[in-house]
Design an enzyme around this catalytic site. Structure first.
Site, PDB file in Angstrom:
ATOM      1  N   ARG A 171     -41.821  21.446 -94.202  1.00  0.00           N
ATOM      2  CA  ARG A 171     -41.574  20.065 -94.608  1.00  0.00           C
ATOM      3  C   ARG A 171     -41.400  19.224 -93.345  1.00  0.00           C
ATOM      4  NH1 ARG A 171     -36.145  18.484 -94.729  1.00  0.00           N
ATOM      5  NH2 ARG A 171     -34.727  20.050 -93.907  1.00  0.00           N
ATOM      6  N   ARG A 175     -37.265   9.648 -93.121  1.00  0.00           N
ATOM      7  CA  ARG A 175     -36.066   8.900 -93.503  1.00  0.00           C
ATOM      8  C   ARG A 175     -36.421   7.433 -93.674  1.00  0.00           C
ATOM      9  NH1 ARG A 175     -31.626  10.954 -89.194  1.00  0.00           N
ATOM     10  NH2 ARG A 175     -31.578  13.157 -89.778  1.00  0.00           N
ATOM     11  N   ARG A 252     -42.336  32.989 -77.893  1.00  0.00           N
ATOM     12  CA  ARG A 252     -42.770  31.901 -77.034  1.00  0.00           C
ATOM     13  C   ARG A 252     -41.740  31.760 -75.932  1.00  0.00           C
ATOM     14  NH1 ARG A 252     -47.449  30.098 -76.249  1.00  0.00           N
ATOM     15  NH2 ARG A 252     -46.825  27.917 -75.956  1.00  0.00           N
ATOM     16  N   ARG A 284     -40.884  17.763 -73.036  1.00  0.00           N
ATOM     17  CA  ARG A 284     -39.797  16.784 -72.998  1.00  0.00           C
ATOM     18  C   ARG A 284     -39.146  16.764 -71.624  1.00  0.00           C
ATOM     19  NH1 ARG A 284     -35.132  19.362 -77.002  1.00  0.00           N
ATOM     20  NH2 ARG A 284     -34.944  21.403 -76.011  1.00  0.00           N
ATOM     21  N   GLU A 304     -39.482  20.309 -69.373  1.00  0.00           N
ATOM     22  CA  GLU A 304     -39.562  21.554 -70.144  1.00  0.00           C
ATOM     23  C   GLU A 304     -41.022  21.841 -70.507  1.00  0.00           C
ATOM     24  OE1 GLU A 304     -37.717  22.715 -74.377  1.00  0.00           O
ATOM     25  OE2 GLU A 304     -36.220  22.078 -72.903  1.00  0.00           O
ATOM     26  N   TYR A 352     -34.770  32.774 -85.160  1.00  0.00           N
ATOM     27  CA  TYR A 352     -34.223  31.637 -84.446  1.00  0.00           C
ATOM     28  C   TYR A 352     -32.936  31.178 -85.135  1.00  0.00           C
ATOM     29  CZ  TYR A 352     -33.415  27.210 -82.248  1.00  0.00           C
ATOM     30  OH  TYR A 352     -32.813  26.184 -81.563  1.00  0.00           O
ATOM     31  N   ASP A 354     -29.637  28.362 -84.803  1.00  0.00           N
ATOM     32  CA  ASP A 354     -28.859  27.331 -84.125  1.00  0.00           C
ATOM     33  C   ASP A 354     -27.518  27.933 -83.735  1.00  0.00           C
ATOM     34  OD1 ASP A 354     -30.691  25.207 -84.239  1.00  0.00           O
ATOM     35  OD2 ASP A 354     -30.124  24.726 -86.300  1.00  0.00           O
TER      36      ASP A 354
END
Length: 375
Positions: A171, A175, A252, A284, A304, A352, A354
């Site tokens: 998805r 917003r 990666r 970035r 990066e 992964y 957080d």
């Protein structure tokens, strides 16, 4: 010297686990192959600025238990992640919101923005998306995809979007409010003084050895008999632990190019600026002082660069496609047969996480171990 646990990896998972075990009277020896603790959340001072040495880490969670837990070890500031995207000579707010749409199309209302996106999607006439490009186009339309998704994603994965599977993007949140806060979580911030201080506090009173490779340590210890331990918590790559006997999992990697600018006080005016054109080699630029509202003389930036992972490179992101997930399940079967080895963290569990989820997983593992020891 006998330890209840040998913890391999002094990052967030290993540190939380070791801290919890120590609270309950268990002993741990923590080792790490790097010359420092804190894993990828390691920060160090450059020009008086706390620099995130392995990429930007912004703590965010909606889990009050985790927020209360981490606030025992640091005071968090009011930083809100509001990245800016650069496409050619245009600047856009992220995540995709009314500020983004207003800049892109000159619209003023949510209804106008929705109409624009829906008309673009309808004009593409995509049925069942067969690749990532079609998936993204069917979710956000042509303009948002071309300017803000395509190049950035291709740099991240090292492949054309047409050659990437559709499931990578499940998805793309749009917003229809003027809100640049990247995260939806209730709690967010940066620890005042940097992340390394949190790990130092978690590991207080626990034996730690940095610059120590796991295999080399075992070999040396076999000869010296210096220490013994009941169990191992391994937070490195699970396929490496098993000498890649079933095959190599894909990751990666990232490369960081840090630059200290003593004659510039404000390089880009924001902590995180993404570069979404494929032709720009980095994804970035991070300007670290803005994480803590710094007013120091000079600044530090980090470019990066995504990189293909090869053995001996630092793995950052697991590639959770069908082939790798199936291979990981086979390694998981081997792990279940271990009586005295635990696997934790994003490399040990090939997922992964957080930071808040890392803490949840580490607390959960510690609780399970303590329950087992009482049984």
């Amino acid at each position: 010297m006998h330890y209840d646990y040998l913890v391999v990896g002094a990052g967030l998972f290993g540190a939380v686990f070791a801290c919890e075990m120590k609270k309950h009277g268990k002993t741990c020896l923590v080792i790490d192959k790097r010359e420092h603790i804190a894993g990828n959340i390691y920060t160090e001072k450059v020009l008086g600025i706390n620099v995130h040495k392995y990429g930007a880490h912004i703590f965010h969670t909606s889990d009050k238990r985790v927020w209360d837990y981490v606030n025992q070890y640091a005071e968090f500031n009011r930083f809100v992640n509001s990245p800016v995207a650069v496409y050619k000579d245009e600047l856009y707010n992220l995540p995709f919101n009314m500020n983004t749409f207003s800049k892109m199309w000159g619209v003023r209302t949510p209804a106008q923005a929705k109409e624009k996106i829906e008309s673009q999607i309808a004009g593409l006439d995509i049925g069942q998306p067969s690749n990532l490009e079609e998936q993204a186009l069917s979710l956000v339309g042509q303009d948002v995809y071309e300017k803000l998704i395509k190049g950035y994603t291709e740099k991240q994965w090292g492949k054309d979007c047409k050659d990437l599977p559709a499931f990578i993007i499940k998805r793309l949140p749009l917003r229809f409010t003027f809100d640049n806060n990247y995260f939806n979580d209730l709690y967010q911030g940066i620890p005042v003084g940097g992340y390394t201080a949190i790990i130092e506090k978690l590991l207080e009173g626990i034996d730690v050895r940095t610059g120590t490779q796991y295999r080399a340590f075992l070999k040396e210890n076999e000869l010296s008999k210096e220490v013994s331990f009941g169990k191992v918590l391994y937070t490195g790559m699970i396929d490496e632990y098993y000498d890649y006997c079933l095959g190599t999992l894909e990751y990666r990697s990232l490369r960081f190019e840090e630059e200290a600018l003593s004659d510039c006080d404000n390089y880009q005016g924001n902590a995180v600026v993404n570069y979404t054109e494929r032709e720009v080699p980095y994804t970035r630029i991070i300007e670290h002082k803005h994480f803590e509202f710094g007013t120091q003389q000079g600044t530090v930036i980090t470019r990066e660069y995504p990189a293909e992972w090869k053995p001996q490179d630092e793995p950052y992101y697991p590639v959770n496609d069908a082939r790798n997930d199936e291979l990981f399940r086979r390694y998981e079967e081997l792990a279940r047969q271990e009586e005295s080895v635990l696997f934790g963290g994003r490399l040990g569990q090939y997922k992964y996480y957080d930071m808040d989820k890392v803490i949840v997983q580490a607390l959960s593992m510690a609780e399970e171990q303590l329950q087992d020891s009482r049984a």
